[in-house]
Scaffold this motif. Structure first.
Motif, mmCIF file in Angstrom:
data_model
loop_
_atom_site.group_PDB
_atom_site.id
_atom_site.type_symbol
_atom_site.label_atom_id
_atom_site.label_comp_id
_atom_site.label_asym_id
_atom_site.label_seq_id
_atom_site.Cartn_x
_atom_site.Cartn_y
_atom_site.Cartn_z
ATOM 1 N N LYS A 231 0.781 -1.270 -0.104
ATOM 2 C CA LYS A 231 -0.115 0.175 -0.036
ATOM 3 C C LYS A 231 0.889 1.164 0.095
ATOM 4 C CE LYS A 231 -3.983 -2.350 2.249
ATOM 5 N NZ LYS A 231 -4.840 -2.176 3.317
ATOM 6 N N LEU A 232 2.142 0.957 -0.558
ATOM 7 C CA LEU A 232 2.894 2.359 -0.572
ATOM 8 C C LEU A 232 3.372 2.400 -2.031
ATOM 9 C CD1 LEU A 232 3.933 4.164 1.660
ATOM 10 C CD2 LEU A 232 6.205 2.719 1.822
ATOM 11 N N VAL A 233 3.292 3.670 -2.327
ATOM 12 C CA VAL A 233 3.540 4.119 -3.771
ATOM 13 C C VAL A 233 4.616 5.289 -3.813
ATOM 14 C CG1 VAL A 233 2.685 4.878 -6.071
ATOM 15 C CG2 VAL A 233 1.098 3.173 -4.572
ATOM 16 N N GLU A 234 5.537 5.094 -4.630
ATOM 17 C CA GLU A 234 6.693 6.338 -4.836
ATOM 18 C C GLU A 234 6.041 6.816 -6.274
ATOM 19 O OE1 GLU A 234 11.152 5.948 -4.351
ATOM 20 O OE2 GLU A 234 10.647 5.535 -6.357
ATOM 21 N N VAL A 235 6.439 8.178 -6.146
ATOM 22 C CA VAL A 235 6.164 8.800 -7.604
ATOM 23 C C VAL A 235 7.099 9.718 -7.532
ATOM 24 C CG1 VAL A 235 4.579 10.433 -8.735
ATOM 25 C CG2 VAL A 235 3.638 8.828 -6.901
ATOM 26 N N ILE A 236 7.635 9.764 -9.015
ATOM 27 C CA ILE A 236 8.626 10.784 -9.410
ATOM 28 C C ILE A 236 7.856 11.482 -10.371
ATOM 29 C CG2 ILE A 236 10.827 11.174 -10.609
ATOM 30 C CD1 ILE A 236 11.103 9.894 -8.005
ATOM 31 N N THR A 237 7.460 12.813 -9.923
ATOM 32 C CA THR A 237 6.783 13.632 -10.798
ATOM 33 C C THR A 237 7.484 14.217 -11.732
ATOM 34 O OG1 THR A 237 7.554 15.676 -9.617
ATOM 35 C CG2 THR A 237 5.691 14.683 -8.887
ATOM 36 N N ASN A 238 6.606 14.693 -12.836
ATOM 37 C CA ASN A 238 7.353 15.166 -14.440
ATOM 38 C C ASN A 238 8.301 16.273 -14.151
ATOM 39 O OD1 ASN A 238 5.955 12.933 -15.382
ATOM 40 N ND2 ASN A 238 4.592 14.304 -16.465
ATOM 41 N N ASP A 239 8.253 16.966 -13.086
ATOM 42 C CA ASP A 239 8.954 18.080 -12.835
ATOM 43 C C ASP A 239 10.358 17.530 -11.627
ATOM 44 O OD1 ASP A 239 7.818 18.025 -10.322
ATOM 45 O OD2 ASP A 239 6.981 19.841 -10.193
ATOM 46 N N GLY A 240 10.385 16.456 -11.631
ATOM 47 C CA GLY A 240 11.514 15.707 -10.929
ATOM 48 C C GLY A 240 11.427 15.478 -9.439
ATOM 49 N N LYS A 241 10.090 16.072 -8.941
ATOM 50 C CA LYS A 241 10.143 15.576 -7.643
ATOM 51 C C LYS A 241 9.787 14.303 -7.028
ATOM 52 C CE LYS A 241 8.609 20.672 -7.146
ATOM 53 N NZ LYS A 241 7.447 21.313 -6.504
ATOM 54 N N LYS A 242 10.175 13.919 -5.764
ATOM 55 C CA LYS A 242 9.811 12.608 -5.204
ATOM 56 C C LYS A 242 8.621 12.595 -4.099
ATOM 57 C CE LYS A 242 13.168 9.740 -4.430
ATOM 58 N NZ LYS A 242 14.098 9.264 -3.546
ATOM 59 N N ARG A 243 7.719 11.940 -4.283
ATOM 60 C CA ARG A 243 6.498 11.709 -3.262
ATOM 61 C C ARG A 243 6.503 10.397 -2.962
ATOM 62 N NH1 ARG A 243 1.473 15.410 -5.153
ATOM 63 N NH2 ARG A 243 0.804 14.704 -3.272
ATOM 64 N N LEU A 244 5.895 10.235 -1.833
ATOM 65 C CA LEU A 244 5.475 8.825 -1.171
ATOM 66 C C LEU A 244 4.000 8.898 -0.596
ATOM 67 C CD1 LEU A 244 7.048 6.152 -0.623
ATOM 68 C CD2 LEU A 244 7.613 6.664 1.463
ATOM 69 N N LEU A 245 3.342 8.192 -1.468
ATOM 70 C CA LEU A 245 1.881 8.187 -1.012
ATOM 71 C C LEU A 245 1.559 6.601 -0.492
ATOM 72 C CD1 LEU A 245 0.422 9.379 -4.518
ATOM 73 C CD2 LEU A 245 1.538 10.647 -2.677
ATOM 74 N N GLU A 246 0.686 6.872 0.643
ATOM 75 C CA GLU A 246 0.272 5.610 1.428
ATOM 76 C C GLU A 246 -1.262 5.615 1.227
ATOM 77 O OE1 GLU A 246 -0.005 3.432 5.687
ATOM 78 O OE2 GLU A 246 1.398 5.224 5.311
ATOM 79 N N GLY A 247 -1.928 4.559 0.775
ATOM 80 C CA GLY A 247 -3.155 4.469 0.248
ATOM 81 C C GLY A 247 -3.907 3.238 1.226
ATOM 82 N N THR A 248 -4.857 3.531 1.759
ATOM 83 C CA THR A 248 -5.546 2.524 2.375
ATOM 84 C C THR A 248 -6.105 1.390 1.476
ATOM 85 O OG1 THR A 248 -6.482 4.272 4.176
ATOM 86 C CG2 THR A 248 -7.829 2.072 3.905
ATOM 87 N N GLY B 160 6.949 -2.189 -9.722
ATOM 88 C CA GLY B 160 7.229 -2.718 -8.389
ATOM 89 C C GLY B 160 6.295 -3.655 -7.736
ATOM 90 N N LEU B 161 5.619 -4.446 -8.481
ATOM 91 C CA LEU B 161 4.638 -5.350 -8.077
ATOM 92 C C LEU B 161 4.858 -6.431 -6.911
ATOM 93 C CD1 LEU B 161 2.477 -5.917 -11.204
ATOM 94 C CD2 LEU B 161 2.156 -4.223 -9.362
ATOM 95 N N ASP B 162 6.105 -6.832 -7.222
ATOM 96 C CA ASP B 162 6.703 -7.806 -6.273
ATOM 97 C C ASP B 162 6.848 -7.276 -4.913
ATOM 98 O OD1 ASP B 162 6.990 -9.713 -8.308
ATOM 99 O OD2 ASP B 162 9.104 -9.302 -8.548
ATOM 100 N N SER B 163 7.264 -6.128 -4.708
ATOM 101 C CA SER B 163 7.396 -5.475 -3.316
ATOM 102 C C SER B 163 6.044 -5.256 -2.469
ATOM 103 C CB SER B 163 7.962 -4.081 -3.533
ATOM 104 O OG SER B 163 7.309 -3.307 -4.109
ATOM 105 N N ALA B 164 5.170 -5.388 -3.455
ATOM 106 C CA ALA B 164 3.757 -5.354 -2.582
ATOM 107 C C ALA B 164 2.960 -6.839 -2.781
ATOM 108 C CB ALA B 164 2.923 -4.106 -3.414
ATOM 109 N N GLY B 165 3.648 -7.622 -3.067
ATOM 110 C CA GLY B 165 3.199 -8.968 -3.055
ATOM 111 C C GLY B 165 1.918 -8.988 -4.193
ATOM 112 N N VAL B 166 1.888 -8.382 -5.274
ATOM 113 C CA VAL B 166 0.904 -8.535 -6.311
ATOM 114 C C VAL B 166 1.461 -9.376 -7.400
ATOM 115 C CG1 VAL B 166 -0.323 -7.151 -8.120
ATOM 116 C CG2 VAL B 166 0.004 -6.248 -5.880
#
Length: 486
Positions: A141-158, A301-307
């Motif tokens: 349930k954890l997603v890393e995003v590299i935005t098109n302007d080069g920023k990094k974000r970490l999103l956690e979803g229920t 990155g599906l392996d890291s989430a067990g998908v």
């Protein structure tokens, strides 16, 4: 990077997660913004869910940008071109008719831009945060995003939803990739009419482009490995479509494989072709590849989430569209759903129902299709080949389109309708129409099938005259019925 490699495709080049990035919490994180994904975001967003949608390039997905809608825009333009060149049939005359392909392209672009604007507005109106960038899972349930302007974000979803779609690929035929062939993406951006277009693959995309480009002025050669086109359909259907293509002036090479390609698509290419034990050489100006699509699961990155994925790379889901990881779902092409936008639409309904505590299922659903040739080919339910293979008895009803009064009025009489009916209950188990407005006529039959109505419900109905749907009365009242078939 060319547009082929960009089609709704998540790459594996995202930077590794670092501890200093703190996760942002959401009720739902969605990777991809195609039909199933965006409808889920809009629907749940209106209910107050906090939602983030990650899209690499095509806001609203492939259908709006590079597939269904723009291709139908092109097909409609080609139909208008066909009418213009047939003006004498209608008692009219015109001279110096030409096709301005850059104008055709601009009309298509206007349509696409309108769809992008509309979808972008809906994300804003429903409260979903649209993030342009590359997303991948880095944990449950954890997603890393590299935005098109080069920023990094970490999103956690229920909850996590994956809807990254599929993409066209070019096979390993020697010289094919080096020739820089078109896929449907580049074909929809052509600003010129190819002098001679060779299309590899006689599936839905190949057939639609073949007729459209021929009508716009190209010489078109269609190459396919199969012994007949549309091999999943009954032989009479394949033969009828083949006759149409030949009537349109499209050259077909069946039971043919490309052994080698040289040159550059857009300039001059040469294809060495093996056909039925003989070798031929074909020279052309452009190549369009329509033979294969693969799911966009690499780099997620599906392996890291067990998908888990299957052998072809599609995400494994159950009948509720749940993956092998708790709280992670998948919709559309990437989940192995039939590659139709309307099927992805139903996936959205299944997902949103289940994520809200329901039990809607994909099992037993009735998925129609329409091949947008002119005339159209549409089917829902079983065909004869499938019924025989399953040992299902049926009564066959078949009617030439030329019997339908609307077709006689317009003099567009090519094709036929046929239906399979259960001998005991009279319920319709399959329907096909190859003729004008076939997709619209099919929808009426599909509603009867969903309701479990016997075919006589259509013969008893008062249908508007003269419409193509009125032909359903003629079909089921006709004497062109076969004996019971086992």
């Amino acid at each position: 990077m060319d547009s082929r490699s960009q089609e709704a495709h998540v790459t594996s080049t995202a930077v590794q997660t670092t501890p200093e990035v703190s996760p942002e919490k959401y009720d739902l994180v969605i990777i991809g913004s195609g039909t199933g994904a965006k409808l889920s975001a809009w629907t749940l967003g209106k209910l107050g869910w906090r939602i983030a949608v990650i899209e690499r390039q095509y806001i609203g997905g492939a259908c709006n940008n590079i597939a269904c809608l723009p291709s139908k825009n092109l097909i409609y333009t080609a139909q208008i071109s066909s009418y213009a060149h047939r003006l004498k049939e209608f008692g009219m005359e015109a001279t110096n008719l030409t096709v301005n392909m850059s104008g055709v392209r601009e009309r298509k672009r206007q349509m696409v831009n309108g769809e992008i604007e509309g979808d972008s507005n809906l994300f804003r109106l429903t409260g979903g945060e649209l993030i342009l960038g590359v997303g991948r899972m880095v944990g449950p349930k954890l997603v890393e995003v590299i935005t098109n302007d080069g920023k990094k974000r970490l999103l956690e979803g229920t909850q996590i939803l994956i809807g990254t779609g599929s993409r066209a690929v070019i096979d390993e035929t020697p010289g094919l990739r080096e020739s820089n062939p078109l896929t449907h993406i580049e074909a929809l951006e052509l600003g010129i009419i190819p002098d001679h277009l060779v299309i590899l693959g006689a599936g839905y995309v190949g057939l639609e482009f073949a007729q459209a480009m021929r009508r716009l002025g190209s010489r078109v050669t269609l190459i396919d490995r199969g012994e007949r086109i549309l091999k999943q359909e009954d032989p009479d259907v394949s033969e009828a479509v083949l006759d149409l293509l030949r009537y349109e002036g499209i050259e077909l090479l069946l039971e043919a494989t490309v052994a080698y390609v040289s040159g550059e698509s857009g300039k001059q290419v040469s294809l060495t072709i093996d056909q039925s034990g003989r070798q031929v050489t074909l020279n052309a100006t452009h190549i369009l590849v329509t033979t294969k699509r693969i799911p966009n699961t690499d780099g997620l990155g599906l392996d890291s989430a067990g998908v888990e994925t299957n052998a072809e790379g599609y995400i494994r889901v159950n009948e509720h569209l749940q993956t092998t990881a708790s709280g992670v779902w998948a919709v559309g092409d990437v989940a192995g759903t039939p590659k139709f936008t309307h099927a992805a639409f139903h996936d959205f309904q299944v997902f949103t129902d289940n994520v809200s505590g329901g039990h809607k299922s994909t099992e037993g659903r009735l998925i129609p299709f329409c091949l947008f040739l002119d005339p159209e080919l549409a089917r829902v339910g079983l065909n004869e080949t499938e019924a025989k293979a399953r040992g299902i008895k049926y009564r066959l009803f078949k009617l030439p389109i030329g019997v339908v009064l609307r077709a006689r009025a317009t003099m567009e009489k090519r094709g036929f309708m046929k239906a399979l009916v259960a001998p005991d209950s009279g319920k319709i188990i399959g329907f096909l129409s190859f003729g004008a407005n076939a997709g619209e006529v099919m929808a009426a039959v599909q509603m009867a099938m969903i309701a479990g109505l016997p075919y006589i419900a259509l013969t008893d109905a008062i249908l508007t005259h003269p419409t193509m749907a009125e032909g359903l009365k003629f079909l089921f009242l006709s004497q062109l019925t076969g004996s019971e078939i086992t």
